[in-house]
Design a protein around this motif. Structure first.
Motif: not given
Length: 534
Positions: A253-280
């Motif tokens: 079934v479909a489930t979701q935890l109520g940790n709203h921050g995971q859906a934000t733009e800021k969460a994705r920007l942080t992940q993309e900077i790390i994935l891009d290797g910006a800080i090694g």
């Protein structure tokens, strides 16, 4: 087998479940709603029962219209045909004719909400905004009462009224306004979640009760094949979190935890900077949670007073699987987080919010060890000042990571790259090639020189929309129990065990055990009060 209880019964005496028509009602006539002779708002098509396959629950399914009145021996198609035939002599409302953006009742996700305090009402407000969701039923062990609190409920942290009756009235009034007819009587209110699940043929449920009752309610819903949205943390114990994640996997079934921050733009920007290797390669993560906005209990143990039980509150049902104790406002309506028997500490409260981005960006799984430093208040109450350190092993080409949580009284070291006078924020990601604070590289000159990371992650349509789309057969929500939030929840709960024992614990995640201290394994789960089980 779980015992069945309803609000207002004497503690310790079993009884049969009762419908909401036996419950006192507050104010429906004052709000302009049409009620039956007992003052209870009626329900149109509430007790629908039908058989269906497991897979049909994941998408929009055919079901009786919850707005059209029931017509004996008349099909919905014939009823609508009759309206069209007489259109020259009647005004046909929009909910019959439809229109751009209109979703027919048969295509809506029907939803039952369990736990209508502060955050439960925040969730309710958001679901009522969705034209493809129909809130069919609400449930709370409290009929109606004050003293609830929520950061987002209307405004600020002021005390609010909560409970099942205010929620029911809100639903009926909102749908009456949407229909433009002035009346709606389609939401039923329950005191016992088991009665709601037994009587209401809803597609999905939302759970926003105190932490110690999450697992019972979520498991009951999963066993019925219902989609589930649960407030964080997913469970009270590590064992419960693991069990629920597996149950969700099997239920499909479909489930979701109520940790709203995971859906934000800021969460994705942080992940993309790390994935891009910006800080090694990232070696350290520091999270500074800061001070709570409320003061801790003043007792070293339980409150000495025994105030009267508020009218309309089923205290035995509120306790659920927790050990019995007398009612006190230090526990209900919202101070329960401080108490070991009910809450999961500030770490459990905020851990799933703040740790989510680090888990996704760094592909974290089970920690290999956890240890804590804290100032102990007492055996009944969680400490307010503590530091918890986790060690995570290497993941593929990613090196081991040390993650440290600092709560009230502890602060992380100031990064060397942070300019003098600049405020220290968090989370802080320290890599071989630089430092990232939240989604900002430091110093400012480095951020400007870097620019923006490539946009490689899909964006979220919103915390609630993710889940509703998943209920309709779309992609899993960003914090579904199986792929993310089950394991995420385990991590702060392990920290609570380290706080409790004062030991550095070696953790064998796949086998769900501490390997260097067998006595600490007792805290992975707890014995439930008689009559309660998963």
């Amino acid at each position: 087998m779980e015992k069945i209880r309803s609000a207002g019964q004497d503690q310790g005496k079993p009884c049969q479940p009762r419908s909401v028509s036996e419950n006192p009602v507050v104010g429906p006539r004052a709000s302009g709603l049409v009620t039956d002779k007992d003052g209870e708002a009626g329900d149109i098509g509430a007790n629908r029962r039908c058989s269906r396959t497991q897979s049909s629950r994941k998408t929009s399914r055919s079901k009786p219209d919850r707005i059209l009145p029931q017509v004996p021996n008349t099909t919905r198609r014939k009823f609508l045909g009759g309206i069209v035939a007489g259109a020259g002599f009647a005004i046909v409302p929009r909910h019959v004719l439809g229109g751009q953006g209109y979703v027919t009742p048969s295509d809506r996700i029907t939803l039952g909400l369990i736990g209508l305090g502060g955050q439960g009402h925040v969730n309710l407000f958001n679901f009522l905004k969705m034209n493809d969701v129909q809130v069919s039923a609400v449930c709370d062990v409290n009929r109606e009462g004050g003293g609830y609190i929520s950061w987002e409920w209307m405004q600020g942290t002021g005390r609010k009224v909560g409970g099942r009756e205010p929620a029911r009235r809100l639903v009926d009034e909102q749908y009456a306004q949407q229909r433009g007819t002035g009346t709606y009587r389609g939401c039923r209110a329950y005191a016992d979640y088991r009665e709601l699940l037994a009587k209401e043929d809803v597609d999905a449920v939302m759970v926003a009760t105190p932490d110690h009752t999450h697992a019972m309610i979520v498991m009951a819903a999963l066993k019925q094949g219902k989609h589930v949205y649960c407030e964080k943390p997913l469970a009270y114990t590590v064992h419960e979190a693991r069990t629920l994640a597996e149950a969700a996997r099997q239920a499909k079934v479909a489930t979701q935890l109520g940790n709203h921050g995971q859906a934000t733009e800021k969460a994705r920007l942080t992940q993309e900077i790390i994935l891009d290797g910006a800080i090694g390669h990232v070696r350290e993560v520091h999270i500074d949670q800061g001070r709570r906005f409320w003061d801790p209990p003043t007792w070293g143990g339980r409150p000495p007073e025994a105030p009267p039980l508020p009218e309309g509150l089923d205290w035995d049902a509120w306790l659920g699987p927790a050990p019995a104790r007398p009612f006190h406002p230090a526990y209900h309506p919202w101070r329960w987080r401080d108490w070991r028997d009910f809450g999961t500490s500030p770490l459990g409260d905020m851990g799933c919010h703040v740790l989510s981005t680090a888990f996704k960006a760094l592909k974290l799984r089970h920690p290999s060890s956890v240890e804590a430093t804290c100032t102990e208040i007492g055996p009944e109450i969680y400490p307010r000042s503590f530091k918890v350190s986790y060690e995570f092993p290497a993941r593929g080409d990613m090196p081991p990571v040390t993650l440290v949580w600092y709560d009230e009284g502890y602060t992380p070291p100031r990064p060397k790259a942070l300019e003098p006078g600049r405020r220290l924020m968090s989370p802080i990601y320290i890599g071989d090639g630089g430092t990232l604070i939240d989604d900002l590289l430091i110093p400012e000159s480095r951020r400007k020189a870097y620019g923006k990371a490539p946009r490689v992650l899909p964006r979220s349509p919103g915390q609630y929309r993710e889940w509703i789309d998943a209920c309709r057969g779309g992609a899993p929500a960003g914090s579904d129990f199986v792929n993310h939030s089950g394991l995420l929840t385990e991590t702060p709960l392990l920290g609570n065990i380290a706080i409790r024992t004062g030991k550095k614990l070696q953790w064998d995640g796949p086998n769900l055990r501490f390997t260097n201290d067998d006595t600490s394994n007792q805290y992975l789960h707890r014995t439930y009060r008689e009559g309660w089980s998963l």
